[in-house]
Design a protein around this motif. Structure first.
Motif, short mmCIF file in Angstrom:
data_model
loop_
_atom_site.label_atom_id
_atom_site.label_comp_id
_atom_site.label_asym_id
_atom_site.label_seq_id
_atom_site.Cartn_x
_atom_site.Cartn_y
_atom_site.Cartn_z
N LEU A 35 0.84 -1.20 0.00
CA LEU A 35 0.00 0.00 0.00
C LEU A 35 0.87 1.25 0.00
CD1 LEU A 35 -2.95 1.01 0.25
CD2 LEU A 35 -2.51 1.23 2.71
N VAL A 36 1.86 1.26 0.90
CA VAL A 36 2.73 2.44 0.97
C VAL A 36 3.47 2.63 -0.35
CG1 VAL A 36 4.75 3.45 2.11
CG2 VAL A 36 3.03 2.27 3.46
N MET A 37 3.94 1.53 -0.94
CA MET A 37 4.64 1.65 -2.22
C MET A 37 3.72 2.22 -3.29
SD MET A 37 6.10 -1.23 -4.76
CE MET A 37 7.44 -1.95 -3.86
N ALA A 38 2.48 1.72 -3.33
CA ALA A 38 1.55 2.20 -4.35
C ALA A 38 1.30 3.70 -4.16
CB ALA A 38 0.24 1.43 -4.27
N VAL A 39 1.07 4.10 -2.90
CA VAL A 39 0.75 5.51 -2.65
C VAL A 39 1.94 6.41 -2.98
CG1 VAL A 39 0.20 7.18 -0.85
CG2 VAL A 39 -1.02 5.00 -0.94
N THR A 40 3.14 6.03 -2.48
CA THR A 40 4.30 6.92 -2.70
C THR A 40 4.67 6.98 -4.17
OG1 THR A 40 5.69 5.05 -2.10
CG2 THR A 40 5.32 6.70 -0.40
N LEU A 41 4.66 5.85 -4.86
CA LEU A 41 5.03 5.89 -6.27
C LEU A 41 4.00 6.68 -7.08
CD1 LEU A 41 6.50 2.37 -7.06
CD2 LEU A 41 7.69 4.51 -6.69
N THR A 42 2.71 6.51 -6.72
CA THR A 42 1.69 7.28 -7.44
C THR A 42 1.92 8.77 -7.24
OG1 THR A 42 0.17 5.48 -7.02
CG2 THR A 42 -0.78 7.55 -7.77
N GLN A 116 14.85 4.49 -0.90
CA GLN A 116 15.75 3.35 -1.09
C GLN A 116 14.99 2.04 -0.87
OE1 GLN A 116 18.75 2.92 -2.18
NE2 GLN A 116 19.12 0.82 -1.52
N THR A 117 14.16 2.00 0.17
CA THR A 117 13.38 0.80 0.46
C THR A 117 12.33 0.55 -0.61
OG1 THR A 117 13.72 0.94 2.83
CG2 THR A 117 11.72 -0.13 2.09
N VAL A 118 11.62 1.62 -1.00
CA VAL A 118 10.54 1.46 -1.97
C VAL A 118 11.10 0.94 -3.29
CG1 VAL A 118 8.85 2.71 -3.33
CG2 VAL A 118 9.06 3.18 -0.89
N TRP A 119 12.19 1.55 -3.76
CA TRP A 119 12.71 1.13 -5.06
C TRP A 119 13.38 -0.25 -4.96
CZ3 TRP A 119 11.36 6.25 -5.31
CH2 TRP A 119 10.81 6.67 -6.53
N THR A 120 14.07 -0.50 -3.87
CA THR A 120 14.68 -1.82 -3.70
C THR A 120 13.60 -2.89 -3.72
OG1 THR A 120 16.48 -0.89 -2.42
CG2 THR A 120 16.11 -3.23 -2.19
N ASP A 121 12.52 -2.62 -3.02
CA ASP A 121 11.40 -3.56 -2.97
C ASP A 121 10.90 -3.85 -4.38
OD1 ASP A 121 10.05 -5.07 -1.17
OD2 ASP A 121 8.38 -3.67 -0.94
#
Ligand code: SF4
Ligand code: SF4
Lengths: 506, 301
Positions: A35-42, A116-121
């Protein structure tokens, strides 16, 4: 040669990176991470494309950092360079926000929201698509290079680089009109700095997110050092409850070197009870860890609090019919209580405590003050600098003339007329460079360009009799705008009028 | 402090051998990429020393294989800047000074160029802010001995004032009245001049002396005349001071300020820029009527 020894791969100075092949996991925290990844990348990719109507004289991009004109637009807020303290305020808020989050939930920023975490993920996930999950990845890494392996490697790196290009590509849209720049970028007519920025960000995203991953978190990032210092015994951190897990079931049958790491009295408790611990030493928690650490060794700097090990272990606990939470978010204080057989405090109790509330009060106070002053700030500003050389000029009729460099900032996105007038200097007249003594009067009308600073040289003449330094005001009064409204509010600046010393006065 | 190296059992890493209060330091190896970057930096530094000037020698530093130096860089930049400014300088050269105000971009360039030239050539007498001092006119005010429009200023700059080696120079000579009048008469004149500039009481004897000796140049009312560069004696501005002692000295010995002719040292464009700058200081006058009649209105004043 000794020097060559130093750079030989077998030198003891070297440590080859141990491959980390995180296993896919599912569970509450994994879904939270999605969820956090979707929100931040959006937010990251969509924001530059949002439009915001500011009239004909200002850009219509909702969020724009206009370096060339030194403006920062954020929806209805427009920041000028002299208002940079708002940005400073945001940075202070970000700092205190980090205190707040860290004191409440440890390194949650690292585990969920850090780029760093979001993109690594994201990159790890791509790797699973091409190479398969952990075991397949390990097998593939050991396998000799075959066309099949080469194809997989090529696909993986190609997708990684595509993501990296998209990352760098999105960044530049924050600094120029996004649709225009997008067209210019693909047709090759964008400024060099745009290509350079995309190039650098592509390289850093690919290298940091794809190749270095946990090495960034462990060796390069300063936050772990700072954040671990900001934690206290009341902060929620990912904890392995060794008093419940030890001795490990499998470990009981063999010597357990890890036992040496734990305080003897805790082992004694478990041993005395004559029962095995809940940990079955399945290593699931180690397999899913993106930084490749074993949380059972205790709190450590490599842990980014992503909680994936909690998800993994909870699944194991469910399978063996034990309660969840062998690895869980817990405070060090709770750990002591729980170890002694007590119940942990409810999560809300650990979140709402004086320290977090004080941080929150400071954080919200700064935010509130900034919002208030944003609403109240005037969009017209006058600043006057006295021309000091010469301090004054005597005119042939005996009066004294001073000259001033006046800066009028019209921060609204429309042209405005203002009347600049003198108040508090008896007998004063003024004219601008464009006028002359013959056309001088008590005020002068100036048309200000929209969203720009207008500079003019102003001559003010006043009778010679008066004090050596008289204070007066230069006032800029907008000629339109509803009286009493913020738009009609005058701007003024305090100015000194210089005269000769009295003995010299002719 | 003990110094014995041993292998730390849980981590399998050698210790560095120090021990303080029971705390030992692990000799954890660096990540390989870290050391690579370090080596790359060393290689870069060596390359830099080879390519650029670096090592101080007895007279100058080593030159580096590409022979770069900051002076050549500077000269290239000056050349580029000169080339960049050439078109606007040509345009200023082709535009009569009184027409500069009709071309705001040219005027702005001229004023800025003049500001720079003034700092080099004129501040010695007129001061950094062009405010002058006793004997050196203040160029900010609205009082001009020889005219304050663009054309007159340029003429003064080109030809100088009482410049001995040039015929077209601004020239006039006030007589030294020590040879002509008695000290008492000079005192009466001083009181009269003080009176017409609003500083003293009327003085009939002085007025008569003024009409006989001074009015030819300074006018019957003492308002001066630009054909002789004769100052206006009724205003508040005094080049040599307006108190009794200064006036007595002026009348007794006369004054004759000199300014060099600048066409001997500066090119016409620089002089034109200086004229534009001096005119922009706040006291510049409109062009004479003849120019106005042609529809060329002076924008600055
Ligand atoms: S996942 Fe749980 S049971 Fe398995 S090794 Fe880790 S702590 Fe022990
Ligand atoms: S130990 Fe657990 S919480 Fe820490 S980084 Fe590894 S998986 Fe994430």
């Amino acid at each position: 040669m000794a020097a060559l020894d130093l750079i030989s791969p077998n030198s003891p100075l070297y440590s080859k990176r141990k491959g980390v092949y995180p296993k896919a996991v599912n569970g509450f925290y994994r879904r939270l991470k999605w969820l956090v990844m979707a929100v931040t990348l959006t937010i990251y990719y969509v924001t530059p494309w949002l439009r915001w109507d500011r009239g004909p004289y200002a850009p219509d991009q909702a969020v724009l950092i206009d370096l060339a004109h030194r403006r920062f637009y954020m929806f209805s807020i427009e920041i000028w360079p002299q208002e940079f303290y708002y940005v400073a305020g945001l940075l202070v808020m970000a700092g205190i926000g980090l205190f707040l989050v860290t004191s409440a939930v440890g390194r949650a920023w690292c585990g969920y929201a850090c780029p760093q975490t979001v993109w690594t993920d994201l990159f790890v996930h791509v790797e699973r698509l091409t190479d398969g999950d952990r075991n397949a990845q390990i097998r593939l890494a050991r396998a000799p290079m075959t066309p099949g392996k080469a194809a997989k490697r090529f696909t993986k790196h190609a997708i990684w680089i595509a993501i990296a290009v998209a990352t760098g590509g999105a960044w530049i849209f924050y600094f120029a009109d996004a649709p225009t720049l997008a067209v210019a970028f693909v047709t090759g007519s964008a400024p060099f700095v745009a290509y350079a920025t995309v190039g650098v960000l592509t390289a850093t995203t690919y290298i940091l997110g794809g190749l270095m991953r946990e090495q960034v978190c462990i060796y390069m990032c300063p936050w772990p050092r700072i954040q671990t210092a900001m934690l206290d015994e009341k902060s929620l951190i990912v904890t392995y409850k060794y008093w419940r897990g030890e001795p490990r079931t499998r470990g009981l049958k063999k010597p357990v070197p890890q036992l040496a790491d734990f305080p003897t009295e805790s082992i004694n408790i478990a041993m005395r009870a004559g029962r095995a611990g809940d940990c079955i030493d399945c290593d699931s928690c180690v397999a899913v860890c993106p930084t490749g650490i074993d949380i059972r060794e205790g709190p450590q700097i490599g842990c980014i609090t992503c909680a994936l090990c909690i998800d993994a272990c909870d699944k194991v606990m469910a399978q063996i019919g034990r309660p969840r939470g062998l690895i869980d978010y817990a405070t060090l204080e709770d750990a002591v209580v729980e170890k002694a057989g007590g119940a942990p405090r409810p999560v809300l109790g650990t979140l709402l405590r004086p320290r977090t509330l004080v941080y929150f009060a400071i954080w919200a106070g700064i935010g509130g003050a900034m919002l208030f002053s944003l609403g109240e700030r005037s969009r017209l500003d006058i600043s006057v600098a006295s021309d000091r050389n010469p301090r004054y000029v005597q005119l042939s009729d005996g009066s004294i003339r001073n000259s001033y460099t006046v800066k009028l900032r019209n921060m609204e996105a429309r042209p405005r007329g203002v009347d600049v007038s003198v108040s508090g200097l008896p007998g004063a007249v003024m004219w601008t460079e464009a006028g002359s003594r013959d056309t001088a009067g008590p005020s002068t009308r100036v048309t200000l360009a929209p969203d720009a600073t207008t500079q003019l040289r102003l001559f003010v003449a006043a009778p010679a009799d008066g004090s050596e330094h008289s204070r007066f005001h230069l006032q800029a009064q907008p000629i339109d705008g509803v009286p009493g409204s913020k738009e009609a509010r005058p701007a003024r600046d305090d100015v000194t009028f210089e005269r000769p010393e009295r003995e010299d006065a002719q | 402090m003990k110094m014995t190296k041993r292998i730390d059992a849980p981590t399998g890493t050698e210790t560095v051998g120090h021990e303080w209060d029971g705390i030992e330091e692990l000799d954890t190896p660096l990540p390989r990429w870290w050391l690579m970057i370090f080596v790359a930096c060393v290689v870069f530094a060596i390359g830099y020393v080879v390519v650029y000037p670096a090592i101080p020698m007895r007279h100058s530093a080593t030159q580096g294989v590409i022979r770069w130096n900051s002076r050549a860089d500077y000269q290239a930049q000056v050349a580029a800047d000169t080339a960049r400014r050439a078109p606007i300088n040509r345009a200023i050269a082709a535009t009569p000074v009184e027409q500069l105000p009709q071309h705001p971009a040219l005027l702005r360039a001229a004023v800025e160029g003049g500001r720079a030239a003034f700092k080099v050539h004129c501040v010695q007498c007129h001061g950094a802010g062009a405010a002058g001092s006793v004997g050196y006119p203040n160029l900010n005010d609205d009082d001009w001995l020889w005219g304050g429009d663009l054309k007159s200023i340029e003429y003064t700059l080109i030809n100088g004032v009482r410049n001995p080696d040039h015929d077209a120079t601004r020239f006039s000579q006030m007589p030294a009245f020590a040879d002509i009048l008695q000290p008492a008469e000079i005192n009466q004149l001083v009181r009269h001049v003080r009176n017409i500039s609003g500083q003293g009481k009327p003085n009939a004897a002085g007025a008569a002396l003024f009409a006989a000796n001074c009015a030819a140049c300074h006018g019957a009312e003492g308002k001066g005349g630009r054909e002789f560069g004769a100052p206006n004696l009724t205003d508040g501005i005094w080049l040599y001071g307006g108190d009794e002692a200064a006036l007595r000295t002026t009348i007794t010995y006369a004054r004759a300020g000199v300014m060099p002719r600048w066409n001997a040292r500066l090119d016409p464009v620089t002089i034109r820029m200086l004229a534009a700058y001096v005119h922009s200081l706040g006291g510049g006058e409109a062009n004479p009527a003849a120019v106005l009649a042609e529809g060329k209105v002076d924008g600055g004043a």
